[in-house]
Design a protein around this motif. Structure first.
Motif, mmCIF file in Angstrom:
data_model
loop_
_atom_site.group_PDB
_atom_site.id
_atom_site.type_symbol
_atom_site.label_atom_id
_atom_site.label_comp_id
_atom_site.label_asym_id
_atom_site.label_seq_id
_atom_site.Cartn_x
_atom_site.Cartn_y
_atom_site.Cartn_z
ATOM 1 N N LEU A 30 74.272 81.680 31.173
ATOM 2 C CA LEU A 30 74.868 81.608 32.511
ATOM 3 C C LEU A 30 75.213 80.168 32.884
ATOM 4 C CD1 LEU A 30 72.580 84.174 34.359
ATOM 5 C CD2 LEU A 30 75.032 84.418 33.932
ATOM 6 N N TYR A 31 74.353 79.239 32.506
ATOM 7 C CA TYR A 31 74.600 77.824 32.795
ATOM 8 C C TYR A 31 75.898 77.360 32.126
ATOM 9 C CZ TYR A 31 74.138 72.753 32.292
ATOM 10 O OH TYR A 31 74.384 71.406 32.293
ATOM 11 N N CYS A 32 76.044 77.658 30.838
ATOM 12 C CA CYS A 32 77.247 77.234 30.110
ATOM 13 C C CYS A 32 78.484 77.953 30.637
ATOM 14 C CB CYS A 32 77.084 77.498 28.613
ATOM 15 S SG CYS A 32 75.836 76.460 27.821
ATOM 16 N N TYR A 33 78.335 79.209 30.959
ATOM 17 C CA TYR A 33 79.461 79.994 31.469
ATOM 18 C C TYR A 33 79.996 79.399 32.769
ATOM 19 C CZ TYR A 33 81.938 84.037 33.448
ATOM 20 O OH TYR A 33 82.880 84.861 34.012
ATOM 21 N N ARG A 34 79.115 79.078 33.682
ATOM 22 C CA ARG A 34 79.542 78.527 34.974
ATOM 23 C C ARG A 34 80.077 77.111 34.821
ATOM 24 N NH1 ARG A 34 75.474 78.360 39.203
ATOM 25 N NH2 ARG A 34 77.028 78.946 40.749
ATOM 26 N N LEU A 35 79.558 76.380 33.857
ATOM 27 C CA LEU A 35 79.973 74.994 33.654
ATOM 28 C C LEU A 35 81.408 74.900 33.149
ATOM 29 C CD1 LEU A 35 78.730 72.106 33.783
ATOM 30 C CD2 LEU A 35 78.199 72.340 31.358
ATOM 31 N N GLU A 36 81.856 75.909 32.412
ATOM 32 C CA GLU A 36 83.171 75.861 31.775
ATOM 33 C C GLU A 36 84.324 76.037 32.754
ATOM 34 O OE1 GLU A 36 82.752 78.948 28.939
ATOM 35 O OE2 GLU A 36 81.526 77.772 27.554
ATOM 36 N N ASP A 37 84.087 76.678 33.893
ATOM 37 C CA ASP A 37 85.187 76.953 34.826
ATOM 38 C C ASP A 37 84.602 77.137 36.225
ATOM 39 O OD1 ASP A 37 87.376 77.916 36.273
ATOM 40 O OD2 ASP A 37 88.204 78.927 34.519
ATOM 41 N N ARG A 38 85.094 76.341 37.169
ATOM 42 C CA ARG A 38 84.521 76.372 38.514
ATOM 43 C C ARG A 38 84.742 77.708 39.219
ATOM 44 N NH1 ARG A 38 82.650 71.403 40.091
ATOM 45 N NH2 ARG A 38 82.276 72.209 42.170
ATOM 46 N N LYS A 39 85.763 78.453 38.806
ATOM 47 C CA LYS A 39 85.976 79.749 39.468
ATOM 48 C C LYS A 39 84.799 80.685 39.218
ATOM 49 C CE LYS A 39 88.352 82.476 35.906
ATOM 50 N NZ LYS A 39 89.588 83.181 35.526
ATOM 51 N N ARG A 40 84.034 80.407 38.158
ATOM 52 C CA ARG A 40 82.904 81.266 37.820
ATOM 53 C C ARG A 40 81.707 81.037 38.739
ATOM 54 N NH1 ARG A 40 83.416 80.203 31.283
ATOM 55 N NH2 ARG A 40 85.189 81.594 30.903
ATOM 56 N N GLU A 41 81.775 79.988 39.547
ATOM 57 C CA GLU A 41 80.699 79.762 40.505
ATOM 58 C C GLU A 41 80.738 80.781 41.640
ATOM 59 O OE1 GLU A 41 80.807 75.725 41.758
ATOM 60 O OE2 GLU A 41 80.543 74.920 39.737
ATOM 61 N N LYS A 42 81.748 81.636 41.590
ATOM 62 C CA LYS A 42 81.886 82.666 42.619
ATOM 63 C C LYS A 42 80.693 83.613 42.629
ATOM 64 C CE LYS A 42 85.249 86.154 44.151
ATOM 65 N NZ LYS A 42 86.581 86.740 43.864
ATOM 66 N N GLN B 206 87.167 62.309 50.103
ATOM 67 C CA GLN B 206 87.277 63.103 48.880
ATOM 68 C C GLN B 206 85.942 63.033 48.138
ATOM 69 O OE1 GLN B 206 90.516 61.935 46.302
ATOM 70 N NE2 GLN B 206 90.504 63.857 45.177
ATOM 71 N N ILE B 207 85.523 64.157 47.559
ATOM 72 C CA ILE B 207 84.222 64.248 46.887
ATOM 73 C C ILE B 207 84.428 64.750 45.461
ATOM 74 C CG2 ILE B 207 81.950 65.362 46.906
ATOM 75 C CD1 ILE B 207 82.338 65.684 49.967
ATOM 76 N N TYR B 208 83.729 64.119 44.515
ATOM 77 C CA TYR B 208 83.791 64.507 43.105
ATOM 78 C C TYR B 208 82.384 64.849 42.613
ATOM 79 C CZ TYR B 208 88.248 61.894 43.104
ATOM 80 O OH TYR B 208 89.503 61.417 43.373
ATOM 81 N N LEU B 209 82.285 65.874 41.783
ATOM 82 C CA LEU B 209 81.030 66.237 41.128
ATOM 83 C C LEU B 209 81.207 66.088 39.622
ATOM 84 C CD1 LEU B 209 80.134 69.521 43.071
ATOM 85 C CD2 LEU B 209 79.443 67.192 43.615
ATOM 86 N N GLU C 30 81.162 66.356 32.336
ATOM 87 C CA GLU C 30 82.488 66.143 31.765
ATOM 88 C C GLU C 30 83.262 65.060 32.506
ATOM 89 O OE1 GLU C 30 83.710 67.498 29.059
ATOM 90 O OE2 GLU C 30 81.868 68.598 28.709
ATOM 91 N N GLY C 31 82.581 64.266 33.325
ATOM 92 C CA GLY C 31 83.264 63.233 34.084
ATOM 93 C C GLY C 31 83.862 63.792 35.365
ATOM 94 N N TYR C 32 84.395 62.909 36.188
ATOM 95 C CA TYR C 32 85.029 63.338 37.430
ATOM 96 C C TYR C 32 86.413 63.906 37.137
ATOM 97 C CZ TYR C 32 81.412 60.374 39.528
ATOM 98 O OH TYR C 32 80.223 59.809 39.884
ATOM 99 N N SER C 33 86.805 64.911 37.885
ATOM 100 C CA SER C 33 88.102 65.553 37.672
ATOM 101 C C SER C 33 88.804 65.751 39.003
ATOM 102 C CB SER C 33 87.912 66.910 36.988
ATOM 103 O OG SER C 33 89.097 67.671 37.047
ATOM 104 N N GLU C 34 90.062 65.328 39.063
ATOM 105 C CA GLU C 34 90.852 65.562 40.270
ATOM 106 C C GLU C 34 91.015 67.055 40.532
ATOM 107 O OE1 GLU C 34 92.145 63.624 42.578
ATOM 108 O OE2 GLU C 34 91.409 61.761 41.710
ATOM 109 N N ASP C 35 91.154 67.821 39.437
ATOM 110 C CA ASP C 35 91.352 69.264 39.593
ATOM 111 C C ASP C 35 90.225 69.904 40.382
ATOM 112 O OD1 ASP C 35 93.685 69.163 38.229
ATOM 113 O OD2 ASP C 35 92.906 69.976 36.354
ATOM 114 N N ASP C 36 89.010 69.392 40.182
ATOM 115 C CA ASP C 36 87.844 70.019 40.792
ATOM 116 C C ASP C 36 87.283 69.225 41.964
ATOM 117 O OD1 ASP C 36 87.941 72.066 38.907
ATOM 118 O OD2 ASP C 36 86.782 70.907 37.458
#
Length: 729
Positions: free
Chosen positions: A471-483, A552-555, A559-565
């Motif tokens: 579950l940790y890896c799954y959620r880490l790969e795509d922020r939409k999965r944090e739903k 603006q906030i980055y997490l 994988e580093g900071y991402s503008e997308d997220d």
């Protein structure tokens, strides 16, 4: 000038050298020569990380050679490399072939090449213009490589129809069934639409718009290259698609094996220049992949002119320690069926690859009689690889994604329950796959097959820990999965907050074990520090498009900071220039960055709590630093940039981390003119250097800030007053 010299075992031929280097990256080449003279190849990665420089990364990274490493080649192959540059590719070709003849315009670059590859006794480098060198070249090469060279055809050939003439000239030097290999950017690569500058010119959209007549280089679309081939009566060619591009390739697809939906996630990597981010490339690629248009918008091409290869896909995992560096291929076997092959990329990794056969035997025994199949594994000593069957189906991760997209959480939870049931079979057997994540399970109707079990150990790993990591890896790969909220699953499994914190620490330790102390490409990109400008900063000018006091906030979740997220919070500054931010922070986040404004400013942290515990008094162990500013006092900073940032380090082992955390920040931010901020920063730096005359300025400003706080921020700083104040001092 001597016509021929030796550097180590490498021969340099100057017969056609004019005495002037016609291509140069400037002074950085002097640095490169010193590096390769004084350091071994094993030390290059450390230097890349320390220097944080694109030219150093580009010329010295071992990942540059991925673009040719995958190509099958006999040990007695004869190779011509046109445009060998500083030798990033030459060394790999030397290790694969019997003889390598390289050509380059630049003496300095060729000296760098020869010095770094001085042990390669099968390499000769001709220095000079290819037109002059070409008549002296043999006509029986097995391979001719043009890696980042074909686009300079006009400069190499300098006549009408230069690209066609370039190819026809090269063909004269191929033996029958020989191959020409071209790696080149796609003029319509998606990254250029999304806001990257054209690689050679450094301008926006110049390739998309078709270049100008005086462009120093010219890349092509897929159709444009095919038209050139046809005009040369070349009909045997095969397109491959390096990703993210051919320079630092990690994935290679082909027309026989195109990317899958959601596979292309590594997009914001502008190492060379600042870029715009006009849209989310991952999402755009997903639709292009779905519609079969990826070949037209891939960022780069690698074209094989001549007989094709069995390999239709490659994935590199060489950002690891030597013991674990591998390449995974999908190839067409003798029977016409797809097979998967894992190759060690170093001698040290051979044991790791060969041990996968033992993992297969152990897992097969463990799950015998259960509902999990194990993809078969054989060792091919001749090829030096592990071979697996190609399993048809859909990754479990994609099946779960479909549930999220349809908002079908009942179906999602049912799949998780099925996963738990299947992996629980014979759970006390002392063999476990640590990496039993959803993307490593292929679903084909009722049949679930583990397709990758590289990290299998001879011990029991509790099922609840395997589920947590999946579950940790799954959620880490795509922020939409944090739903989806995993807490009910963890509760059902009996996982406590304390246990999950330990598991998170174990995960970080595992990643370090695999990669050593090597920085990821994302971390290096972050260190190089190229800017990314998001759409809200566009319009006529950045200031007009975004308010200066926008936050603006980055997490950074590894994988580093991402503008997308990144996040633009709803909270805004009030009339007293204060704001209270409530930031949800997942357990995977190791660094958090807050950009308090888009203007030079003074910032005071009035209060900060982590899960209700104070950061200020040390109850919550969080390190706070002004990313690109200077300290004014224990809780205040000054920034003289339009992109101020405050970083919060959440990696301390003493920090109590839950699955979901809350950081609450109360900030007081005062925008100031650039010249005022410059003066304050200069004073701070002078203070650090022991300039006592300037100390009083900082102390007075510090007192002024504290007085403002005592007055409960009832009035704002006056820009002109601050200017006058500094001038008077």
């Amino acid at each position: 000038m001597q016509e021929q010299i030796k550097i180590g075992s490498v021969t340099l031929n100057f017969k056609h050298y004019s005495g002037v280097d016609l291509y140069s990256d400037g002074a950085i080449e002097n640095d490169l020569l010193e590096i390769v003279k004084n350091h071994t190849k094993d030390e290059y990665q450390k230097i890349i990380e320390e220097r944080a420089s694109w030219p150093i990364l580009y010329h010295l990274s071992d990942q540059r050679a991925n673009i040719v490493e995958w190509i099958p080649m006999s040990k007695d192959a004869k190779v011509l490399e046109v445009g060998s540059g500083c030798g990033a590719i030459t060394g790999m070709l030397s290790s694969k072939a019997g003889q390598v003849v390289s050509c380059d315009l630049s003496r300095r670059r060729s000296e760098i090449n020869a010095t770094r590859n001085k042990d390669c006794d099968n390499v000769t480098i001709h220095v000079g213009n290819f037109r002059d060198i070409e008549p002296d070249l043999d006509k029986d090469f097995d391979f001719i490589f043009l890696i980042g060279v074909f686009e300079y055809g006009q400069g190499y050939i300098g006549t009408e129809n230069p690209y066609e003439k370039f190819l026809l000239m090269l063909k004269r030097h191929l033996k029958k069934d020989g191959r020409i290999v071209i790696a080149i950017e796609n003029r319509l690569g998606l990254k250029y639409f999304a806001g990257c500058t054209e690689d050679h010119l450094g301008t926006y959209f110049s390739g998309i718009e078709g270049y100008t007549a005086d462009s120093v280089a010219k890349t092509f679309t897929r159709g444009g290259l095919i038209n050139i081939f046809k005009r040369c009566r070349i009909n045997d060619y095969h397109f491959y698609y390096p990703y993210p591009d051919y320079k630092l390739m990690t994935l290679l697809h082909s027309d026989s094996y195109l990317p899958k939906f959601g596979e292309l996630q590594d997009n914001v990597r502008n190492f060379d220049r600042d870029r715009l981010v006009l849209f989310n490339e991952k999402h755009a690629y997903e639709d292009l992949v779905k519609d079969g248009l990826y070949p037209e918008f891939a960022n780069s091409f690698e074209v094989i002119i001549g007989p094709g290869f069995d390999t239709i896909y490659s994935k590199y995992s060489n950002d690891r320690v030597d013991e674990f560096k591998i390449r995974t291929d999908i190839a067409i076997g003798r029977n016409g069926r797809k097979v998967i092959k894992k190759f060690p990329l170093t001698e040290a990794a051979r044991e790791h690859v060969y041990s996968i056969r033992d993992a297969y035997a152990g897992l097969r025994e463990k799950y015998h009689g259960g509902d999990l199949e194990i993809n078969d594994c054989q060792i091919d000593e001749n090829e030096g690889c592990a071979i697996f069957s190609f399993v048809n189906g859909v990754p479990l991760a994609s099946v779960l994604d479909e549930c999220i997209d349809k908002d079908d959480m009942e179906g999602f939870n049912a799949l998780i329950a099925e996963y738990v049931k299947r992996i629980r079979h014979n759970e006390d057997y002392p063999v476990s796959d640590y990496d039993l994540i959803f993307s490593n399970i292929m679903v084909n109707g009722p049949i679930w097959t583990i397709i990758d079990y590289e990290w299998t150990y001879g011990k029991c790993i509790p099922v609840k820990e395997q589920v947590w990591r999946a579950l940790y890896c799954y959620r880490l790969e795509d922020r939409k999965r944090e739903k989806f909220d995993p807490k009910p699953i963890y509760k059902k499994l009996g996982l406590s907050e304390k246990e999950m914190k330990v598991l998170l620490e174990e995960e970080y330790a595992f990643q370090k074990y695999v990669t050593g102390n090597r920085k990821s490409m994302v971390e290096i990109w972050k260190d190089i520090g190229r800017k990314i400008i998001v759409p809200k900063e566009l319009a006529m000018n950045p200031e007009a498009a975004r308010a200066a006091d926008c936050i603006q906030i980055y997490l950074d979740e590894g994988e580093g900071y991402s503008e997308d997220d990144s996040i633009f919070p709803e909270e805004q500054y009030d009339e007293k220039n204060t704001v209270t931010l409530t930031i949800d922070v997942p357990s995977s986040c190791k660094m958090l960055r807050v950009d308090p404004a888009f203007s030079p400013c003074l910032v005071t942290i009035l209060d900060a709590t982590w899960n209700g515990k104070s950061v200020e008094d040390g109850t919550a162990d969080i390190s706070v630093e002004p990313g690109n500013g200077e300290w004014l006092s224990d809780d205040s900073f000054v920034f003289n940039t339009d992109d101020p940032s405050i970083e919060f380090d959440l990696s301390s082992n003493r920090l109590s981390v839950k699955e979901n955390n809350v950081l609450v920040l109360k900030l007081l931010t005062t925008l100031v003119p650039k010249n005022a901020a410059d003066a304050v920063v200069a004073s701070v730096k002078a203070n650090d250097e022991g300039n006592k005359e300037k100390v009083s300025i900082i102390r007075k400003i510090g007192r002024k800030l504290k007085n403002k706080r005592k007055e409960r921020r009832e009035e704002d700083y006056d820009y002109e007053d601050l200017d006058d104040y500094i001038d008077e001092e």
